[in-house]
Design an enzyme around this catalytic site. Structure first.
Site, short mmCIF file in Angstrom:
data_model
loop_
_atom_site.label_atom_id
_atom_site.label_comp_id
_atom_site.label_asym_id
_atom_site.label_seq_id
_atom_site.Cartn_x
_atom_site.Cartn_y
_atom_site.Cartn_z
N GLU A 33 78.46 49.01 65.42
CA GLU A 33 79.40 49.81 66.21
C GLU A 33 78.94 51.26 66.37
O GLU A 33 79.76 52.18 66.42
CB GLU A 33 80.80 49.76 65.58
CG GLU A 33 81.37 48.35 65.50
CD GLU A 33 82.71 48.28 64.79
OE1 GLU A 33 83.30 49.34 64.51
OE2 GLU A 33 83.17 47.16 64.50
N GLU B 245 82.12 40.48 65.20
CA GLU B 245 83.42 40.71 64.59
C GLU B 245 84.46 40.48 65.68
O GLU B 245 84.21 40.73 66.85
CB GLU B 245 83.59 42.14 64.06
CG GLU B 245 82.86 42.48 62.80
CD GLU B 245 83.11 43.93 62.37
OE1 GLU B 245 84.20 44.47 62.67
OE2 GLU B 245 82.21 44.52 61.76
#
Length: 492
Positions: free
Chosen positions: A332, A424
């Protein structure tokens, strides 16, 4: 002030007809079959849509039509279009937007059901952005842009019928020429399975038994975290058994993936709200990655390398146990909330390459399959150090749409030549919608806690459906990739 307007567009293969009835003007917009290979675009001006809590403005330059829609500020604010389709058709969608106040996210819904998110990069000028695909049903459809983060402007949307899906051109060759036999075998299986079935995955080994109790199945993959092996966490007494758990999972025949919530090597603020255990967040550290990388003789740079070497010890244990690892460092990054992404794409890419070089070339950790975890092209570190591209998807709770916008952007990022995974997720994509949209996610890995079991992100019914779906692979359906199932049979 709220303005309400509506526009109905009828998509058909009929001719255009106009009828004037009294004072009312009825417009039927028809699209004739195209003689060209390229399907025509259907453009809908925002100011002619149905506005709820939003308003039409002209206080900017560069918009088309007679204005644009703004004031997405309250939770219920949205802009909608009614589209009537003669049959179920899959359309590409583009949105022209302006986001002068930084990164924004808009929600997308179809027929009052959430349908993913649209990431809006900062831009002072109206910019056209590919917004994924929508499967319109026969009859009237309502396409809506919902507030999301708010504070952006919409000029128009465009639709175009999709072309036939392009066949994936993914090979099983890993970027590390010295990859272990186990890593090669796992990668070859993932490539062979790509587009046929999505592997089920779950963060945290402790959650597997709960999933089995609810669904009767266990995930094919479990996600582990190297977080508490970070030196600045260990210095505060953190202890981890993630490697032992991963080895145990491997012995059950499962697939292993690791990320690393990397506590900064120095500069932990460690005060209320910014405690030491939040040391992977940019707002909880003073560590400056860009500064550290600018001087390879600095103490900060040496601490970076020392941290990588510390993690190498744990990855070596997995290598010694013949465990291939789907490894996802610097996850991320483009979000900017972690320190490794807070200084922008260039330092993040440089650090990723340092991690790759040190683990592969210095420590010879050939059991790693390398995953990059950002969508934007400017963040991509390069084909030579990435095996798989991925995204972490956290849509509105209960939004089980296929995240097609993320998928298509990742496919384009690597020219359809690398695997694409959802590393995720909150709500899990519906396998039926994935098939309808051509969103061939290699796997999903649901985050733990409320994302798994609050009943809002993933109800027990949807978990049962997904884990027992013919297009989803669970632990019992994995081939015996590493001879572990035979070993278990012998022990029994």
């Amino acid at each position: 002030m709220t303005a309400l307007r509506s526009r109905r567009v009828v998509i058909s293969a009929l001719a255009v007809s106009l009828a004037l009835l009294g004072a009312a003007l009825v417009v039927i917009l028809a699209v004739l079959p195209s003689s060209n290979k390229e399907e025509p675009f259907l453009k809908f001006e925002a100011e002619s849509g149905l506005l709820q809590g939003t308003m039409v403005s002209k206080e900017a330059e560069g918009f088309s039509g007679s204005g644009f829609v703004t004031d997405f500020t309250d939770e219920q604010d949205q802009l909608s279009f009614e589209v009537v389709a003669p049959k179920a058709v899959l359309y590409n969608v583009w949105v022209s937007y302006r986001a002068p106040n930084g990164n924004k996210v808009a929600g997308i819904s179809l027929n009052n059901q959430p349908h993913g998110e649209l990431v809006l990069q900062p831009n002072d000028q109206f910019t056209e952005l590919k917004a994924g695909k929508l499967l319109l049903q026969e009859g009237t459809n309502t396409i809506s842009l919902t507030r999301g983060w708010g504070y952006y402007d919409i000029d128009y949307i465009k639709l175009q019928k999709t072309k036939p899906e392009t066949k994936h051109q993914v090979s099983g060759e890993l970027v590390n020429g010295n990859a272990s036999a186990e890593a090669k075998k796992l990668m070859n299986y993932l490539v062979k399975n790509y587009g046929k079935s999505m592997l089920s995955g779950q963060t945290g080994l402790d959650n597997v038994s709960w999933i089995e109790k609810i669904t009767g199945k266990e995930p094919a993959m479990v996600g582990f975290d190297l977080i508490d092996y970070s030196k600045t966490r260990a210095a505060h007494g953190a202890i981890s058994y993630e490697v032992e758990k991963a080895i145990g999972w491997h012995k059950q025949g499962g697939i292993t993936t690791f990320l690393w919530h990397w506590n900064a090597p120095t500069g932990l603020i460690d005060e209320p709200g910014k405690e030491w255990w939040r040391g992977f967040y940019a707002d909880s550290v003073t560590f400056d990655l860009e500064k550290a990388l600018s001087d390879t003789g600095s103490e900060e740079y040496k601490l970076l390398l020392a941290d990588i070497d510390t993690i190498a010890v744990q990855l070596q244990r997995l290598k010694d146990a013949h465990v291939p690892v789907l490894f996802r460092p610097l996850h991320e990054a483009e979000g900017g909330w972690f320190w490794w992404g807070a200084k922008g794409p260039e330092p993040a890419k440089q650090l990723y390459r340092i991690v790759y070089d040190r683990l592969v070339n210095k420590h010879e950790l050939n059991n790693l399959i390398w995953i990059w975890n950002s969508v934007q092209p400017e963040w991509y570190p390069g084909d030579d150090v990435v095996d798989i591209v991925s995204v972490d998807s956290y849509p509105t709770p209960g939004d089980h749409s296929p995240a097609i916008n993320y998928f298509d952007n990742l496919v384009a990022l690597v020219s359809n030549k690398k695997l694409v995974a959802m590393t995720e997720n909150g709500s899990i994509p519906d396998p039926d919608l994935m098939k309808a949209y051509g969103a061939n996610w290699s796997w999903f890995v649901t985050w733990e806690g409320d994302y798994l079991n609050d009943g809002k992100h993933n109800s027990q019914d949807i978990l049962k459906k997904i884990y027992n779906h013919s297009n989803v692979t669970t632990l019992d359906e994995l081939p015996d990739l590493f001879g572990m199932k035979k070993a278990v049979d012998k022990e029994e």
